[in-house]
Design an enzyme around this catalytic site. Structure first.
Site, PDB file in Angstrom:
ATOM      1  N   HIS A 110       0.840  -1.205   0.000  1.00 18.32           N
ATOM      2  CA  HIS A 110       0.000   0.000   0.000  1.00 18.32           C
ATOM      3  C   HIS A 110       0.873   1.252   0.000  1.00 18.32           C
ATOM      4  O   HIS A 110       1.495   1.593   1.001  1.00 18.32           O
ATOM      5  CB  HIS A 110      -0.932   0.004   1.228  1.00 18.32           C
ATOM      6  CG  HIS A 110      -1.692   1.292   1.359  1.00 18.32           C
ATOM      7  ND1 HIS A 110      -1.798   1.966   2.545  1.00 18.32           N
ATOM      8  CD2 HIS A 110      -2.317   2.053   0.421  1.00 18.32           C
ATOM      9  CE1 HIS A 110      -2.480   3.092   2.339  1.00 18.32           C
ATOM     10  NE2 HIS A 110      -2.791   3.171   1.056  1.00 18.32           N
ATOM     11  N   ASN A 155      -4.580   4.473   7.337  1.00 18.21           N
ATOM     12  CA  ASN A 155      -5.919   5.002   7.039  1.00 18.21           C
ATOM     13  C   ASN A 155      -6.883   4.781   8.195  1.00 18.21           C
ATOM     14  O   ASN A 155      -7.829   5.544   8.383  1.00 18.21           O
ATOM     15  CB  ASN A 155      -6.442   4.387   5.740  1.00 18.21           C
ATOM     16  CG  ASN A 155      -5.779   5.041   4.538  1.00 18.21           C
ATOM     17  OD1 ASN A 155      -5.276   6.162   4.636  1.00 18.21           O
ATOM     18  ND2 ASN A 155      -5.758   4.343   3.420  1.00 18.21           N
TER      19      ASN A 155
END
Ligand code: T1G
Length: 701
Positions: free
Chosen positions: A444, A494
């Site tokens: 990611h 996140n």
């Protein structure tokens, strides 16, 4: 030194260590001192003692006329030994070693290859001459550790290269190349080709040359007036809360305004004071955390798959950013898109990123062409046949990602590693049905991928040790920071970003203004406030994640964000979001309309007010610390320092705080628990989790 005897005689050991870290030889009239303290020849105590002894030895030797200071291994001295800074300073102190060499009977020549940094460059400034290999770099990175040069760098550098240049070198912390160093006068000569041969002939040439005046005894040449206030303001702006660059400015100012010995004392006192400071402890924590993150213990010795060609699926913002950093690291890239138009737009975007870099003088036109030559655009999955690893970076849609990996795995080798750049979806679900699950992995990247240093490495249920090790090696090759994350909604970064946004929205409902919250978070050290950042990224991105969470029947609280998106206020791209951006300007203007929406939502969902004694930033950060403790408890993150690195390298958290959890520990976890209980009582946050309470009892995570 027979271990068999069991008792190691301490003093004999120190002498042995000294002999092992500093070796001396003779080559005719040339004395050669070689520092050998792997991995980076840091100036540990034994090295400092060894250098002092070498100076004594050669000063006593009538046959020696000049001394060459060299280093074994891949680099010159990369500075003081940072690992010694958590203990009280011990003799011999570096300023004394530098002074001893500076005043030695026989002049010394510093022979610099690799990096001469911090105390290593200060030592070189104590030498009569400096010689650098063409590939060498030189600098004062101390401010990156919350320090200032403490062994004469601030007093001597201006005397050699002028105050203006010394100021830039010491306050920026950025190294310069050997050629730039010669241009500045920081080195006397640069050796192309065989360095050893070059430095011996340089030394022989200096045998008959008059020794230059000792640097710390030279007066400062005429100094063009420096506007110190202007310098201070520009340094303060860039430092964004870091104190060392401003203290470094003071030391350089002293170097050109007070007698040299006073200037030497001022920098030494400043160094010793900052050495004990919270910011320097935090920055040293980050220094070692970054190095530990690069090579996790459980992958030590793991075999990696060789990777030359990497496939990237999706030529959007993320795909093109990833393609750029792959090309910057020398990988061949195959870029897959579903149609010519989108593919060409992606290739054009990659070209524009490189052309912008060329415009800023960061690369040549030839380099731009070479970068682009290594990107091959394809319109079908068979184009991925010869890739060693594939990174998918398409729209956050589970079915789309699944169909892509199904297709790709039908066309590439059985052992081609398949990686997804998903930022929210469960990678185990994405790879369901793909053959050889052991080759699957989550990688990611953060946006913009060619800038942000963080890559969350997300192993799937099937990921093999080889695949994980290859993922880490790829991230290291991209000169990025890999941090392992378990699978949960939003992984580490996140998930914490969601708490930041939730708390910011709750504070709006509690009566604070968006601009106040943004200023408070910038004062905390964030690069951007939460509302400005959302307006830049686009409010629709977070809205999609909320929709996905609601589909999973999760409770999502974002009443104001939801209304803004419903009204098409998506941020800068729609000239309105949390702020207004009239005429497409990028300057955020407080919006009365948003204030109206906030007032309506305040009436609908009663939230508490910010309790007295608590700062706005605390009401945002402390719940994030709580969530981070939960992430640790669930094993989604392997360590507190990993979470610190995620927030620093992926989410703009200030390095000088050491990261979310290091900062909380510095401020006292008891206090964190107490304030969270107050926020909870005020209805502004969840209460402290058990993991946090346990950490508070231990005083650390
Ligand atoms: N002290 C102790 N250990 C150090 C070190 C140092 N100065 N520099 C590196 N290491 C360790 C590092 O932890 C790692 O260990 C290994 O060496 C390889 O490092 C008085 C106050 C030189 C550019 O700030 O920038 O001098 O993980 O992985 O990528 O005024 O290391 O293998 O166990 O980074 O090739 C100023 C810090 C000190 C330079 C090489 N100097 N080092 O990069 O290798 S303050 C610095 C670097 C000072 C004086 C002041 C980089 C490097 P491990 P690495 P690399």
């Amino acid at each position: 030194m027979s271990k068999a005897s069991g008792s190691v005689d301490q003093s004999k050991f120190i002498i042995w260590l000294k002999i092992m870290t500093v070796r001396i030889e003779r080559n005719g009239k040339i004395g050669i001192v070689t520092v050998g303290n792997p991995p980076v020849n840091a100036l540990s105590r034994s090295v400092r003692q060894g250098l002092l002894d070498a100076a004594e030895e050669f000063d006593r030797d009538p046959d020696i006329s000049i001394v060459l200071l060299t280093c074994a291994g891949r680099t010159f001295i990369a500075g003081a030994d940072i690992s010694e800074f958590d203990r009280p300073p011990v003799e011999p102190h570096l300023p004394d070693v530098v002074r001893r060499i500076e005043t030695a009977e026989k002049p010394w020549i510093a022979a610099i290859h690799g990096a001469a940094l911090g105390g290593g460059l200060e030592l070189a400034l104590g030498c009569a001459w400096r010689l650098a290999a063409a590939s060498a770099s030189l600098g004062f990175p101390e401010v990156n550790l919350g320090l200032v040069p403490g062994a004469g760098g601030c007093a001597r550098a201006p005397r050699l290269i002028g105050a203006e240049q010394a100021l830039e070198l010491v306050t920026s912390g950025r190294p310069v190349s050997a050629l730039k160093a010669r241009e500045l006068g920081l080195v006397d000569a640069v050796v192309e080709g065989d360095f050893r041969k070059g430095l011996l002939s340089f030394a022989r040439a200096k045998l008959d040359e008059k020794r230059p005046i000792i640097l710390s005894e030279t007066s400062i040449e005429y100094v063009a007036p420096i506007d110190w206030n202007a310098k201070e303001n520009s340094i303060k702006k860039k430092a964004r809360g870091a104190i060392a660059p401003l203290r470094a400015l003071e030391c350089i100012k002293a170097a050109v305004t007070v007698p040299v010995n006073d200037a030497l004392d001022i920098e030494r006192e400043t160094f010793l004071e900052l050495r004990e400071s919270a910011q320097s402890r935090a920055l040293r924590h980050v220094f070692f955390a970054e190095r530990n993150a690069l090579k996790p213990d459980d992958l030590k010795g793991a075999i990696q798959k060789p990777v030359k060609t990497v496939g990237v699926v999706g030529a959007g913002t993320m795909g093109t950013g990833i393609a750029c950093c792959l090309r910057d690291a020398g990988f061949q890239v195959v870029l897959l898109e579903r149609d010519r138009e989108t593919l060409d737009a992606g290739l054009k975007h990659i070209q524009s990123i490189y052309e912008a870099a060329a415009k800023r003088g960061r690369m040549t036109e030839a380099a731009v062409l070479a970068r682009m030559a290594g990107v091959r655009g394809v319109l079908s999955a068979d184009g991925m046949a010869d890739t060693d690893l594939v990174i998918e970076a398409v729209f956050e849609d589970l079915d789309l990602k699944r169909s892509i990996f199904k297709e790709i795995s039908d066309h590439c080798h059985e052992d081609t590693i398949l990686a997804t750049n998903t930022s929210y979806l469960d990678s185990d679900l994405i790879f369901e049905g793909v053959t050889n699950q052991d080759r699957t992995l989550g990688l990611h990247f953060c946006s913009p991928a060619n800038v942000m240093k963080l890559v969350e490495v997300v192993p799937t249920r099937g990921t093999s040790r080889k695949t994980a090790a290859t993922g880490y090696a790829l991230v290291r090759a991209l000169r990025k920071i890999p941090v392992r994350s378990g699978i949960c909604d939003g992984f580490i970064g996140n998930r914490l970003l969601k708490i930041l946004r939730l708390q910011a929205e709750k504070l709006l409902l509690a009566g604070a203004k968006a601009s106040e919250i943004d200023s408070a978070m910038k004062a905390y050290g964030l690069a951007m406030g939460p509302f400005e950042a959302q307006d830049l990224a686009g409010l629709d991105v977070a809205a999609m994640q909320r929709a996905a969470a609601r589909e999973r029947r999760e409770t999502v609280f974002a009443p104001i964000s939801d209304r803004l998106v419903e009204e098409g206020r998506l941020g800068q791209k729609s000239r309105a979001g949390w702020y207004d951006y009239p005429d497409g300007s990028r300057l955020p203007n407080p919006s009365n309309h948003v204030q109206q929406i906030v007032a309506e939502e305040q009436a609908r969902c009663a939230t508490g007010t910010l309790p007295a004694g608590l700062a706005l930033a605390e009401a945002v950060i402390l719940p994030m610390v709580n969530e981070a403790a939960q992430i640790l408890e669930e094993g989604v993150a392997s360590s507190a320092s990993d979470i610190d690195l995620v927030m620093i390298h992926g989410y703009g958290h200030p390095r000088w705080r050491g990261g979310l959890l290091f900062d909380a520990e510095q401020n006292g976890l008891d206090d964190t628990v107490r304030k969270l209980e107050i926020l909870n009582a005020a209805g502004l946050a969840d209460g402290p989790c058990e993991r946090l309470k346990a950490a508070a009892k231990m005083g650390h995570f």
